[in-house]
Design a protein around this motif. Structure first.
Motif, PDB file in Angstrom:
ATOM      1  N   TRP A 117      45.155  46.796  32.072  1.00 54.57           N
ATOM      2  CA  TRP A 117      44.878  45.658  30.537  1.00 54.57           C
ATOM      3  C   TRP A 117      43.718  45.284  31.716  1.00 54.57           C
ATOM      4  O   TRP A 117      42.412  44.509  31.041  1.00 54.57           O
ATOM      5  CB  TRP A 117      46.378  44.867  30.576  1.00 54.57           C
ATOM      6  CG  TRP A 117      45.887  43.776  29.796  1.00 54.57           C
ATOM      7  CD1 TRP A 117      45.724  42.539  29.787  1.00 54.57           C
ATOM      8  CD2 TRP A 117      45.389  43.419  28.524  1.00 54.57           C
ATOM      9  NE1 TRP A 117      45.882  42.092  29.257  1.00 54.57           N
ATOM     10  CE2 TRP A 117      45.288  41.991  28.415  1.00 54.57           C
ATOM     11  CE3 TRP A 117      45.271  44.408  26.973  1.00 54.57           C
ATOM     12  CZ2 TRP A 117      44.494  41.416  26.993  1.00 54.57           C
ATOM     13  CZ3 TRP A 117      44.876  43.997  26.340  1.00 54.57           C
ATOM     14  CH2 TRP A 117      44.349  42.372  26.304  1.00 54.57           C
ATOM     15  N   ARG A 118      44.607  44.645  32.934  1.00 54.77           N
ATOM     16  CA  ARG A 118      43.845  43.675  33.474  1.00 54.77           C
ATOM     17  C   ARG A 118      42.357  44.776  34.234  1.00 54.77           C
ATOM     18  O   ARG A 118      41.327  43.863  33.714  1.00 54.77           O
ATOM     19  CB  ARG A 118      44.230  43.158  34.898  1.00 54.77           C
ATOM     20  CG  ARG A 118      45.340  42.079  34.696  1.00 54.77           C
ATOM     21  CD  ARG A 118      45.942  41.695  36.076  1.00 54.77           C
ATOM     22  NE  ARG A 118      46.059  43.144  36.473  1.00 54.77           N
ATOM     23  CZ  ARG A 118      48.049  43.151  36.571  1.00 54.77           C
ATOM     24  NH1 ARG A 118      48.472  42.487  36.029  1.00 54.77           N
ATOM     25  NH2 ARG A 118      47.789  44.182  37.287  1.00 54.77           N
ATOM     26  N   THR A 119      42.334  46.121  33.826  1.00 49.56           N
ATOM     27  CA  THR A 119      40.730  46.489  34.549  1.00 49.56           C
ATOM     28  C   THR A 119      39.784  46.250  33.230  1.00 49.56           C
ATOM     29  O   THR A 119      38.953  46.447  33.051  1.00 49.56           O
ATOM     30  CB  THR A 119      41.409  47.786  34.866  1.00 49.56           C
ATOM     31  OG1 THR A 119      42.551  47.887  36.008  1.00 49.56           O
ATOM     32  CG2 THR A 119      40.402  48.767  34.909  1.00 49.56           C
ATOM     33  N   VAL A 120      40.413  47.020  31.730  1.00 49.55           N
ATOM     34  CA  VAL A 120      39.432  47.102  31.005  1.00 49.55           C
ATOM     35  C   VAL A 120      39.192  45.485  30.396  1.00 49.55           C
ATOM     36  O   VAL A 120      38.518  45.254  29.559  1.00 49.55           O
ATOM     37  CB  VAL A 120      40.430  47.582  29.882  1.00 49.55           C
ATOM     38  CG1 VAL A 120      40.553  49.048  29.977  1.00 49.55           C
ATOM     39  CG2 VAL A 120      41.809  47.318  28.797  1.00 49.55           C
ATOM     40  N   THR A 121      40.248  44.715  30.859  1.00 46.18           N
ATOM     41  CA  THR A 121      39.858  43.551  29.713  1.00 46.18           C
ATOM     42  C   THR A 121      39.605  42.150  30.788  1.00 46.18           C
ATOM     43  O   THR A 121      38.675  41.257  30.661  1.00 46.18           O
ATOM     44  CB  THR A 121      40.941  42.615  29.276  1.00 46.18           C
ATOM     45  OG1 THR A 121      41.955  42.062  30.406  1.00 46.18           O
ATOM     46  CG2 THR A 121      42.085  43.076  28.453  1.00 46.18           C
ATOM     47  N   GLU A 122      39.039  42.420  32.242  1.00 49.18           N
ATOM     48  CA  GLU A 122      38.912  41.526  33.582  1.00 49.18           C
ATOM     49  C   GLU A 122      38.037  42.716  33.951  1.00 49.18           C
ATOM     50  O   GLU A 122      36.392  42.119  34.358  1.00 49.18           O
ATOM     51  CB  GLU A 122      39.834  41.047  34.005  1.00 49.18           C
ATOM     52  CG  GLU A 122      40.652  40.170  33.647  1.00 49.18           C
ATOM     53  CD  GLU A 122      42.342  40.002  34.569  1.00 49.18           C
ATOM     54  OE1 GLU A 122      41.799  39.755  35.518  1.00 49.18           O
ATOM     55  OE2 GLU A 122      42.848  39.794  33.563  1.00 49.18           O
ATOM     56  N   ARG A 123      37.952  43.745  34.307  1.00 46.91           N
ATOM     57  CA  ARG A 123      36.846  44.200  35.518  1.00 46.91           C
ATOM     58  C   ARG A 123      35.678  45.081  34.824  1.00 46.91           C
ATOM     59  O   ARG A 123      34.846  44.512  35.284  1.00 46.91           O
ATOM     60  CB  ARG A 123      38.041  45.257  36.068  1.00 46.91           C
ATOM     61  CG  ARG A 123      39.192  44.577  37.063  1.00 46.91           C
ATOM     62  CD  ARG A 123      38.214  44.044  38.849  1.00 46.91           C
ATOM     63  NE  ARG A 123      37.834  44.732  39.437  1.00 46.91           N
ATOM     64  CZ  ARG A 123      36.819  44.411  40.623  1.00 46.91           C
ATOM     65  NH1 ARG A 123      36.175  43.718  40.197  1.00 46.91           N
ATOM     66  NH2 ARG A 123      36.569  45.498  41.019  1.00 46.91           N
ATOM     67  N   VAL A 127      31.610  44.751  35.009  1.00 47.54           N
ATOM     68  CA  VAL A 127      30.634  45.611  36.102  1.00 47.54           C
ATOM     69  C   VAL A 127      29.566  46.155  35.097  1.00 47.54           C
ATOM     70  O   VAL A 127      28.870  45.704  35.460  1.00 47.54           O
ATOM     71  CB  VAL A 127      31.682  46.340  36.157  1.00 47.54           C
ATOM     72  CG1 VAL A 127      30.887  47.804  36.370  1.00 47.54           C
ATOM     73  CG2 VAL A 127      32.343  46.964  37.287  1.00 47.54           C
ATOM     74  N   ILE A 128      29.907  45.719  33.657  1.00 46.66           N
ATOM     75  CA  ILE A 128      29.033  46.096  32.236  1.00 46.66           C
ATOM     76  C   ILE A 128      27.701  45.233  32.528  1.00 46.66           C
ATOM     77  O   ILE A 128      26.771  45.330  32.083  1.00 46.66           O
ATOM     78  CB  ILE A 128      29.808  46.261  30.827  1.00 46.66           C
ATOM     79  CG1 ILE A 128      30.487  47.564  31.175  1.00 46.66           C
ATOM     80  CG2 ILE A 128      28.638  45.809  30.053  1.00 46.66           C
ATOM     81  CD1 ILE A 128      31.758  47.725  29.922  1.00 46.66           C
ATOM     82  N   ALA A 129      28.663  43.684  32.275  1.00 45.31           N
ATOM     83  CA  ALA A 129      27.817  42.792  32.916  1.00 45.31           C
ATOM     84  C   ALA A 129      26.322  42.562  33.986  1.00 45.31           C
ATOM     85  O   ALA A 129      25.471  42.819  33.973  1.00 45.31           O
ATOM     86  CB  ALA A 129      28.396  41.454  33.044  1.00 45.31           C
TER      87      ALA A 129
END
Length: 137
Positions: A117-123, A127-129
């Protein structure tokens, strides 16, 4: 006869990519931005559905898995996107690929739903930005 293949005849063969894009084909930057937009839409859906909905087998989990799969695929195609992916550290690339492998082969239970969850919602949004900003400059 259509669809008929003689025994031993290959049904398909792998062809290398052509060096030059077809006329009118999107540029590497356009393709990268299109792919990033698809990944971002999936991540936004995950975030909107909330942490409570994020369980293995849920729509939210499946969208997160596809987002990670697609981002990992970008990292693994250095010939096309390498100049735009230099903002991702080697550790981040390894993390993205490892997360993809765990999510697609073992399920989030192997890494913990909270970590995924933290990976896909925070990290990943961060990274994409960075990738988007680097490709626009």
């Amino acid at each position: 006869m259509p669809g008929h293949h003689s025994a031993g005849a290959p049904r398909w063969s792998v062809r290398p990519r052509t060096a030059a894009p077809a006329p009118g084909a999107p540029t590497a930057v356009q393709s990268l931005h299109d792919e990033l937009a698809k990944i971002e839409r999936r991540l936004e859906d995950v975030i909107c559905q909330g942490r409570e909905a994020f369980t293995e087998g849920s729509d939210s989990y499946d969208r997160a898995t596809v987002a990670v799969l697609r981002l990992a695929a970008l990292c693994e195609d250095p010939s096309r996107y390498a100049p735009h992916l230099t903002v991702i550290t080697l550790d981040e690339r390894r993390g993205i690929v490892t997360t993809r492998n765990i999510a697609s082969h073992s399920g989030c239970g192997a890494m913990g739903t909270g970590i995924f969850w933290r990976t896909v919602t925070e990290r990943l949004p961060e990274v994409i930005a960075r990738i988007r900003a680097a490709s626009e400059s």
